[in-house]
Write a protein that holds these residues in place. Sequence first.
Motif, PDB file in Angstrom:
ATOM      1  N   UNK A   1     -15.045 -26.814   5.221  1.00  0.00           N
ATOM      2  CA  UNK A   1     -15.297 -28.296   5.814  1.00  0.00           C
ATOM      3  C   UNK A   1     -16.604 -26.755   6.513  1.00  0.00           C
ATOM      4  N   UNK A   2     -16.665 -25.294   6.826  1.00  0.00           N
ATOM      5  CA  UNK A   2     -18.160 -24.940   7.092  1.00  0.00           C
ATOM      6  C   UNK A   2     -18.904 -24.968   6.062  1.00  0.00           C
ATOM      7  N   UNK A   3     -18.900 -25.279   4.740  1.00  0.00           N
ATOM      8  CA  UNK A   3     -19.732 -25.563   4.159  1.00  0.00           C
ATOM      9  C   UNK A   3     -20.341 -26.690   3.557  1.00  0.00           C
ATOM     10  N   UNK A   4     -18.886 -27.770   4.471  1.00  0.00           N
ATOM     11  CA  UNK A   4     -19.999 -28.455   4.640  1.00  0.00           C
ATOM     12  C   UNK A   4     -21.197 -29.093   6.283  1.00  0.00           C
ATOM     13  N   UNK A   5     -21.439 -28.315   7.119  1.00  0.00           N
ATOM     14  CA  UNK A   5     -21.691 -28.172   7.842  1.00  0.00           C
ATOM     15  C   UNK A   5     -23.190 -27.763   8.255  1.00  0.00           C
ATOM     16  N   UNK A   6     -23.956 -27.710   8.776  1.00  0.00           N
ATOM     17  CA  UNK A   6     -25.466 -27.547   8.922  1.00  0.00           C
ATOM     18  C   UNK A   6     -25.519 -26.792   9.676  1.00  0.00           C
ATOM     19  N   UNK A   7     -24.665 -24.893   9.763  1.00  0.00           N
ATOM     20  CA  UNK A   7     -25.518 -24.416  10.305  1.00  0.00           C
ATOM     21  C   UNK A   7     -26.352 -23.206  11.020  1.00  0.00           C
ATOM     22  N   UNK A   8     -27.411 -23.922  10.066  1.00  0.00           N
ATOM     23  CA  UNK A   8     -29.333 -23.114  10.588  1.00  0.00           C
ATOM     24  C   UNK A   8     -29.091 -23.135  12.077  1.00  0.00           C
TER      25      UNK A   8
END
Length: 296
Positions: free
Chosen positions: A155-162
Amino acid sequence: MPWLQLLIEVSKPHADAVVTTLEQHGALSVTLADAADEPQLEPGPGETPLWSRVKLTALFETGEETEQRVGELARALAAQALAEPRIERLADQVWERVWLETFKPTRFGRRLWVCPHGQRPDDSSADEADVILALDPGLAFGTGHHPTTALCLEWLDGQDLTGQTLLDFGCGSGILAIAALRLGATRAIAIDHDPQALEATIENARANGVADRLDIQAADTQLISQVDVVVANILAGPLIALAPRLTAALRPGGALALSGVLAEQVESVSAAYAGRIALAPVRLREDWALISGTRR
């Protein structure tokens, strides 16, 4: 030095007495485990939860006298056992590193890799754009191989966390908070009630070069500022109880991911968050679920 290991399965009412007997006869340690794949979740205050069928593993030093004593002990306990007690000889090992035998570089999602310290994915599996997280869980939970952790990492890998800020409640080894920082988050807060988990998180953050962007807090810390992302991989009961606190920590429009939830617990956990979170479709892996959504 080698060791002797006595394995015995007993019913729940006999477990405490058998543990006492093993310790009185020289067991250096006794561990208890589920012998029948029976979930044991959220014990009440002051409770010591046990499964209905318990597997006891007692460790003894070797020696002719000890081997005779352990053999006599196994025969004496056979009447209380659900199966024939077994004695095994264990070669000496560096026990704190045994987890490395099954912990190998693993990809989660499109670009995130979790690797034991000192290892990397082979060149044919990874490319320059991939994000590598080096991990030593120590005594804390979290290498990514449990379905709940894998669901959260994907799930984290699929988010734009920038440029995002993140709260990891129940951080364990710190794997989720550190993954978020490696994936572009600017700051993360890692919270756990276990001091060993916080210690493992600090060490893993240092090893991944993100310690200066990670805040470590105890579980009873008052959350003041709101964050962009909240992840909590714990258990259904605590997630329900924490719903007001976790949603209050999330800014409007922020993203939430919850795991540690069995498939049959999804409805009750979702109900605790539905008033303030617009829920996305549930993701399932084996018997476990990930509940996610955005703050209304």
